[in-house]
Design a protein around this motif. Structure first.
Motif, PDB file in Angstrom:
ATOM      1  N   GLY A 124      -1.992  -0.148  -3.274  1.00  0.00           N
ATOM      2  CA  GLY A 124      -1.581   1.252  -3.297  1.00  0.00           C
ATOM      3  C   GLY A 124      -0.158   1.366  -3.780  1.00  0.00           C
ATOM      4  O   GLY A 124       0.603   0.390  -3.771  1.00  0.00           O
ATOM      5  N   MET A 125       0.222   2.564  -4.214  1.00  0.00           N
ATOM      6  CA  MET A 125       1.555   2.793  -4.758  1.00  0.00           C
ATOM      7  C   MET A 125       2.249   3.897  -3.972  1.00  0.00           C
ATOM      8  O   MET A 125       1.591   4.825  -3.478  1.00  0.00           O
ATOM      9  N   PRO A 126       3.565   3.839  -3.858  1.00  0.00           N
ATOM     10  CA  PRO A 126       4.287   4.937  -3.212  1.00  0.00           C
ATOM     11  C   PRO A 126       4.128   6.225  -4.016  1.00  0.00           C
ATOM     12  O   PRO A 126       4.082   6.210  -5.256  1.00  0.00           O
ATOM     13  N   ALA A 127       4.037   7.345  -3.304  1.00  0.00           N
ATOM     14  CA  ALA A 127       3.843   8.629  -3.987  1.00  0.00           C
ATOM     15  C   ALA A 127       5.047   8.971  -4.857  1.00  0.00           C
ATOM     16  O   ALA A 127       4.896   9.341  -6.026  1.00  0.00           O
ATOM     17  N   GLU A 128       6.223   8.845  -4.316  1.00  0.00           N
ATOM     18  CA  GLU A 128       7.454   9.147  -5.055  1.00  0.00           C
ATOM     19  C   GLU A 128       8.421   7.982  -4.872  1.00  0.00           C
ATOM     20  O   GLU A 128       9.224   7.970  -3.937  1.00  0.00           O
ATOM     21  N   PRO A 129       8.345   6.977  -5.721  1.00  0.00           N
ATOM     22  CA  PRO A 129       9.233   5.811  -5.552  1.00  0.00           C
ATOM     23  C   PRO A 129      10.697   6.194  -5.727  1.00  0.00           C
ATOM     24  O   PRO A 129      11.057   6.926  -6.650  1.00  0.00           O
ATOM     25  N   GLN A 136       9.224   2.292   1.654  1.00  0.00           N
ATOM     26  CA  GLN A 136       9.754   1.777   0.391  1.00  0.00           C
ATOM     27  C   GLN A 136      10.721   0.621   0.606  1.00  0.00           C
ATOM     28  O   GLN A 136      10.837  -0.263  -0.250  1.00  0.00           O
ATOM     29  N   TRP A 163       8.487  -2.249   0.839  1.00  0.00           N
ATOM     30  CA  TRP A 163       7.993  -2.547  -0.505  1.00  0.00           C
ATOM     31  C   TRP A 163       8.990  -3.433  -1.255  1.00  0.00           C
ATOM     32  O   TRP A 163       8.627  -4.449  -1.852  1.00  0.00           O
ATOM     33  N   THR A 202       0.847  -1.192   0.000  1.00  0.00           N
ATOM     34  CA  THR A 202       0.000   0.000   0.000  1.00  0.00           C
ATOM     35  C   THR A 202       0.879   1.236   0.000  1.00  0.00           C
ATOM     36  O   THR A 202       2.110   1.158   0.112  1.00  0.00           O
ATOM     37  N   SER A 203       0.241   2.371  -0.099  1.00  0.00           N
ATOM     38  CA  SER A 203       0.980   3.637  -0.089  1.00  0.00           C
ATOM     39  C   SER A 203       1.490   3.992   1.299  1.00  0.00           C
ATOM     40  O   SER A 203       2.339   4.882   1.437  1.00  0.00           O
ATOM     41  N   GLN A 204       0.980   3.339   2.334  1.00  0.00           N
ATOM     42  CA  GLN A 204       1.407   3.630   3.698  1.00  0.00           C
ATOM     43  C   GLN A 204       2.658   2.852   4.106  1.00  0.00           C
ATOM     44  O   GLN A 204       3.220   3.104   5.164  1.00  0.00           O
TER      45      GLN A 204
END
Length: 428
Positions: free
Chosen positions: A382-387, A359, A362, A354-356
């Motif tokens: 969900g995806m990270p905002a800025e990978p 990384q 992840w 998820t985005s929460q």
């Protein structure tokens, strides 16, 4: 003439005295009274010069005892020759403060030192607060403790993995196969003397070992000007001996594998079962091979059931990464988890991405998913905002195994690059 110290022990009627070595029982003897000084008595210690003969020691002369001075031995103190006072005093220099604060306390501490410690601790707290605020501004997932500025990784939003995991216990390493070579030694013992050396080379390394030995011996014979050994003849003899030796060697390995069927490494047991197709040539070895196959099947079924149960228990405890890695190593090839367990494993992986989630987390989950049996079923929630670039590099590396995840990052699945070493240039 050797000199010893004697003690007079008695006075005889014939005018001689008996003696013995001072402080000892031997040697001893008699001495004429004319050799003794006047006024001697029993128990006196004298110094005597002696001669050693076959029948004993004879005293040739007696020395008078040393006369003591009667005064104790003293050392004379000369001194420096200067007149100096017996007690020397040194006065303290002027200008020193006599305040109580500057005097050291009995415990070795001072008020000034305490004030410095307080200032240093306040500076450390301020530095830790500044580091903590900078970490928050960067959006990092680190916490700063108030003592010493130690940074600890936060597990917030990582799917419940912030619970303390149980202590890892190293799995016992399986035992390797250790045959006793009983049947192989018996097969070598019945060979004729002229075949014994060939059989030893075959038992050690097969036909290649024998061929190397023949080549080395022929090379030595050529250098010595002697005739070479006929290679073809020896290889034909070796081909006749090898089947029996191979069967004897397999017999030893099969007995050891059957005795340790519950604890020997499965790879060793499988290798023995595969070799039975060509090595089991007698009724006894065929029965042994059948027993070994049955034991291997029971062992694999048992370990497969334990493996599935461990994956299920690990998933119940919320350890998704551990469950994914376990699912990629089934003991029984071609027998994955049941469909219900695979669906449950895929859902747990989806909910963990998820985005929460940090990384780093992840990247760890994606790496475990890539080798698991659910790598084609995982779709992140969900995806990270800025990978970060590190996360993108992991996704690129495993993009062929997780195409849906790679597509979520806008990455085209490509095979990983191989690090090939450059070839050395040929020697000219």
């Amino acid at each position: 003439m050797p000199r010893i110290e004697i003690e007079l022990t008695s006075n005889r009627d014939d005018g001689s005295w008996t003696w013995r070595a001072a402080g000892a029982r031997e040697p001893r003897g008699a001495v004429d009274a004319t050799l003794l000084p006047d006024g001697v008595s029993v128990g006196d210690l004298l110094r005597a010069e002696t001669e050693q003969f076959m029948d004993g020691i004879e005293i040739t002369a007696v020395l008078a005892p040393k006369e003591g001075s009667g005064k104790p031995d003293l050392l004379e103190i000369l001194g420096s020759g200067r007149n100096e006072p017996d007690v020397v005093t040194t006065l303290a220099k002027k200008g020193r403060s006599g305040r109580r604060e500057d005097r050291p306390r009995r415990d070795g501490d001072s008020r000034g030192r305490r004030r410095e410690d307080k200032k240093g601790s306040s500076r450390r707290r301020e530095g830790a607060e500044r580091r903590g605020s900078s970490d928050k501004d960067r959006g990092g997932d680190f916490k700063t403790s108030g003592k010493g500025g130690d940074r600890r990784r936060s597990r917030k939003g990582s799917g419940g993995d912030n619970r303390r995991s149980p202590a890892k216990v190293a799995a016992p390493r399986p035992k390797r196969l250790r045959p006793r070579r009983k049947h192989l030694k018996a097969a070598l013992a019945v060979l004729p003397d002229e075949m014994s050396l060939i059989g030893q080379h075959l038992a050690r390394g097969g036909i290649p070992s024998l061929r190397d030995a023949i080549t080395a011996q022929n090379k030595a014979a050529t250098e010595a000007g002697e005739p070479e050994i006929p290679v073809d003849l020896l290889l034909q003899l070796a081909e006749r001996l090898q089947p029996n030796l191979r069967t004897a060697d397999w017999h030893d390995r099969a007995e050891a594998a059957l005795a340790g069927i519950a604890e020997v490494d499965l790879r060793d047991i499988r290798s023995v079962v595969v070799a039975a197709e060509t090595a089991a040539r007698t009724d006894e070895t065929r029965e042994l091979a059948e027993s070994l196959r049955e034991g291997l099947t029971a062992r694999v079924d048992h370990e497969h059931a334990e493996w599935a149960n461990e994956v299920r228990t690990t998933l119940d405890n919320g350890r998704i990464v551990r469950a994914l890695r376990l699912s990629s190593r089934p003991p029984k090839a071609g027998s994955p988890l049941p469909s219900a367990e695979l669906e449950r494993l895929a859902e747990a992986a989806n909910s963990s991405l998820t985005s929460q989630v940090s990384q780093d987390r992840w990247a760890t989950i994606i790496d475990a998913v890539a080798l698991s049996p659910v790598h084609l079923r995982v779709v992140p929630e969900g995806m990270p905002a800025e990978p970060a670039e590190e996360l993108l590099e992991v996704v690129r590396r495993v993009s062929m195994n997780v195409p849906d995840v790679a597509a979520s990052f806008g990455i085209e699945p490509t095979p990983p690059r191989r690090n090939r070493r450059p070839r050395r240039p040929a020697a000219s």
